[in-house]
Design an enzyme around this catalytic site. Structure first.
Site, PDB file in Angstrom:
ATOM      1  N   ASN A 132      17.079  15.335  22.647  1.00 49.73           N
ATOM      2  CA  ASN A 132      17.170  15.167  21.198  1.00 49.73           C
ATOM      3  C   ASN A 132      16.619  16.349  20.419  1.00 49.73           C
ATOM      4  O   ASN A 132      16.996  16.570  19.283  1.00 49.73           O
ATOM      5  CB  ASN A 132      16.438  13.887  20.764  1.00 49.73           C
ATOM      6  CG  ASN A 132      15.087  13.744  21.420  1.00 49.73           C
ATOM      7  OD1 ASN A 132      14.985  13.678  22.651  1.00 49.73           O
ATOM      8  ND2 ASN A 132      14.047  13.714  20.633  1.00 49.73           N
ATOM      9  N   THR A 187      19.671 -13.847  17.652  1.00 46.77           N
ATOM     10  CA  THR A 187      20.984 -13.852  17.010  1.00 46.77           C
ATOM     11  C   THR A 187      21.465 -12.430  16.777  1.00 46.77           C
ATOM     12  O   THR A 187      20.714 -11.587  16.275  1.00 46.77           O
ATOM     13  CB  THR A 187      20.903 -14.614  15.669  1.00 46.77           C
ATOM     14  OG1 THR A 187      20.348 -15.906  15.944  1.00 46.77           O
ATOM     15  CG2 THR A 187      22.268 -14.768  15.026  1.00 46.77           C
ATOM     16  N   HIS A 208      23.399   4.485  14.928  1.00 45.86           N
ATOM     17  CA  HIS A 208      23.096   5.311  13.756  1.00 45.86           C
ATOM     18  C   HIS A 208      23.082   6.809  14.043  1.00 45.86           C
ATOM     19  O   HIS A 208      22.904   7.614  13.138  1.00 45.86           O
ATOM     20  CB  HIS A 208      21.790   4.851  13.086  1.00 45.86           C
ATOM     21  CG  HIS A 208      20.529   5.234  13.801  1.00 45.86           C
ATOM     22  ND1 HIS A 208      19.786   6.330  13.441  1.00 45.86           N
ATOM     23  CD2 HIS A 208      19.865   4.656  14.832  1.00 45.86           C
ATOM     24  CE1 HIS A 208      18.709   6.404  14.219  1.00 45.86           C
ATOM     25  NE2 HIS A 208      18.729   5.405  15.071  1.00 45.86           N
ATOM     26  N   CYS A 216       4.413  14.295  14.501  1.00 42.83           N
ATOM     27  CA  CYS A 216       3.214  13.816  13.821  1.00 42.83           C
ATOM     28  C   CYS A 216       2.684  12.610  14.577  1.00 42.83           C
ATOM     29  O   CYS A 216       3.387  11.610  14.701  1.00 42.83           O
ATOM     30  CB  CYS A 216       3.578  13.391  12.414  1.00 42.83           C
ATOM     31  SG  CYS A 216       2.583  14.194  11.190  1.00 42.83           S
TER      32      CYS A 216
HETATM   33  C1  LIG Z   1      17.413  10.635  22.893  1.00 43.52           C
HETATM   34  C2  LIG Z   1      16.990   9.455  22.081  1.00 43.52           C
HETATM   35  N1  LIG Z   1      16.763   8.289  22.692  1.00 43.52           N
HETATM   36  C3  LIG Z   1      16.388   7.194  22.030  1.00 43.52           C
HETATM   37  C4  LIG Z   1      16.211   7.224  20.670  1.00 43.52           C
HETATM   38  C5  LIG Z   1      15.724   5.988  19.988  1.00 43.52           C
HETATM   39  O1  LIG Z   1      16.586   5.566  18.995  1.00 43.52           O
HETATM   40  P1  LIG Z   1      16.053   4.512  17.905  1.00 43.52           P
HETATM   41  O2  LIG Z   1      14.910   5.169  17.208  1.00 43.52           O
HETATM   42  O3  LIG Z   1      17.228   4.321  17.039  1.00 43.52           O
HETATM   43  O4  LIG Z   1      15.632   3.315  18.628  1.00 43.52           O
HETATM   44  C6  LIG Z   1      16.433   8.426  19.970  1.00 43.52           C
HETATM   45  C7  LIG Z   1      16.207   8.525  18.509  1.00 43.52           C
HETATM   46  O5  LIG Z   1      15.956   9.575  17.968  1.00 43.52           O
HETATM   47  C8  LIG Z   1      16.835   9.573  20.693  1.00 43.52           C
HETATM   48  O6  LIG Z   1      17.045  10.738  20.103  1.00 43.52           O
END
Ligand SMILES: Cc1ncc(COP(=O)(O)O)c(C=O)c1O
Length: 384
Positions: free
Chosen positions: A150, A236, A200, A323
């Site tokens: 990420n 649900t 999202h 942070c």
């Molecule tokens: C690689 C990865 N895994 C898991 C997540 C977790 O997603 P969420 O915060 O929507 O649960 C993220 C969110 O940034 C992510 O980038």
């Protein structure tokens, strides 16, 4: 000036076509998919259409998908379920650059007595499949390797790890959250057992995610209660969000290539344009990475200060640090890649979306150049 959003790896705006699909479920339509009456059946039909669409994006069978509230929940469900089944004994192999939603539960399981081998990446943020497989032992219960990081965007050799682990009889969790909707992903090619995805990150709503559980793989529910989701996730189902998730998946499948090409074109324009700024490092540049992500260090310009200046100038980006408990910590991923703390503290993540424009990229380069020059000047003034 309207603000420009360059933080798509954090979350994406809702696609208007997704909102349109959700709207009836926020107004005239309602119903609990578990109810036997017509309201319930309509809701159930809508969630099943969504399930088919998400499954199709992932190359999965609809029944293998478990809708959840977040990818964090999906990742926790796999790790904690696996540990529960193993009575908190045995061993895990986890890459050192996993998202906190994998890394933190793995740390908690280590504290609870399980052994964990943390596999370090190379300088480009890539984990070597051989290194992962070499860590697998007789008592290994799970291997965790994300598909795309990420922060720096590096793509990981999940296919090779999946194939090797299948031969060894060890299940694999692949966090595919950042890859889905940006690069083609087919759950069958990856040979993994669990794959997590969140709506999202590709123009779907918050509050909708899924865990793909390969047919035949064991799974212990994290949430227990009602028999929803074939008894794999009680609670649900969030029908409006799941409907939006399905629509977002359908659009992502149709537009995947065009979106990827567009984002890469913008990212390349940005990185070429960086040539005018001195002392810039582009992380993970010489490896396979997500088409939308540019992770850079602007040496001598503190990223927190820069982020605020860029925000005030109308550009939303993310810093390379996290942070925690009120203090700014250097990114765990960057440190694992061998980046110094000093360089990590000057790092920014720019994550583009297909609706960004070349004009926005050019305007950003101008502002970045100006603000970095100013910050470097200020930091060289004695006593500042
Ligand atoms: C690689 C990865 N895994 C898991 C997540 C977790 O997603 P969420 O915060 O929507 O649960 C993220 C969110 O940034 C992510 O980038």
């Amino acid at each position: 000036m309207p603000a420009t959003y360059f933080d798509h790896n954090a979350t994406t705006p809702l696609d208007p076509r997704v909102r349109e699909a959700m709207e009836p479920w926020l107004g005239e339509l309602h119903g609990n998919p578990a109810s036997l009456h017509a309201f319930g059946q309509t809701a159930r039909d809508a969630t099943e259409v969504a399930r088919e669409r998400v499954a199709s994006l992932l190359g999965a069978t609809p029944a293998e998908l478990v809708f959840m509230a977040s990818a964090t929940e999906a990742n926790n469900a796999v790790l904690l379920g696996c540990a529960w089944k193993a009575e908190f004994k045995g061993h895990l192999v986890v890459s050192a650059i996993e998202h906190p939603s994998v890394w933190e539960p793995a740390m908690a399981l280590q504290d609870a007595g399980m052994a964990v081998s943390w596999v370090e990446p190379d300088g480009q943020g890539r984990i070597a499949s051989e290194q992962v497989l070499a860590e697998v032992r007789e008592d290994t219960r799970l291997v965790c390797l994300m598909l795309a990081n990420n922060e720096v965007g590096t793509l990981q050799p999940v296919e090779q790890v999946g194939a090797g682990c299948r031969e060894l009889g060890v299940p694999v969790l692949c966090d595919a959250v950042q890859a889905i909707g940006k690069v083609p992903v087919d759950s069958r090619d990856l040979t993994v057992d669990y794959l997590s995805v969140g709506a999202h990150k590709f123009y779907g709503p918050l509050g909708a995610a899924a865990l793909w559980v390969r047919r035949g793989a064991t799974f212990q529910p994290l949430l227990r209660g009602g028999s929803q989701e074939r008894q794999r996730r009680a609670g649900t189902v969030n029908v409006p969000a799941v409907v939006g998730f399905g629509k977002a998946a359908e659009l992502a499948a149709d537009e995947l290539e065009a979106r990827g090409d567009r984002m890469q074109e913008l990212r390349d324009r940005f990185e070429t344009g960086l040539g005018r700024i001195s002392d810039v490092v582009v992380h993970a540049r010489s490896t396979q990475r997500l088409p939308n992500t540019s992770h850079i260090a602007l040496l001598g310009a503190d990223s927190e200060a820069l982020l605020i200046r860029l925000d005030l100038a109308g550009f939303a980006v993310s810093s390379g640090s996290a942070c925690s408990s009120g203090t700014v910590e250097p990114s765990r991923t960057l440190l694992a890649m061998g980046v110094s703390e000093k360089e990590a503290s000057c790092s920014l993540r720019i994550s583009l979306g297909p609706r960004n424009t070349s004009q926005e990229v050019d305007a950003f380069l101008d502002v970045l150049d100006r603000e970095v020059t100013e910050l470097r000047r200020l930091s060289s003034v004695p006593g500042s």
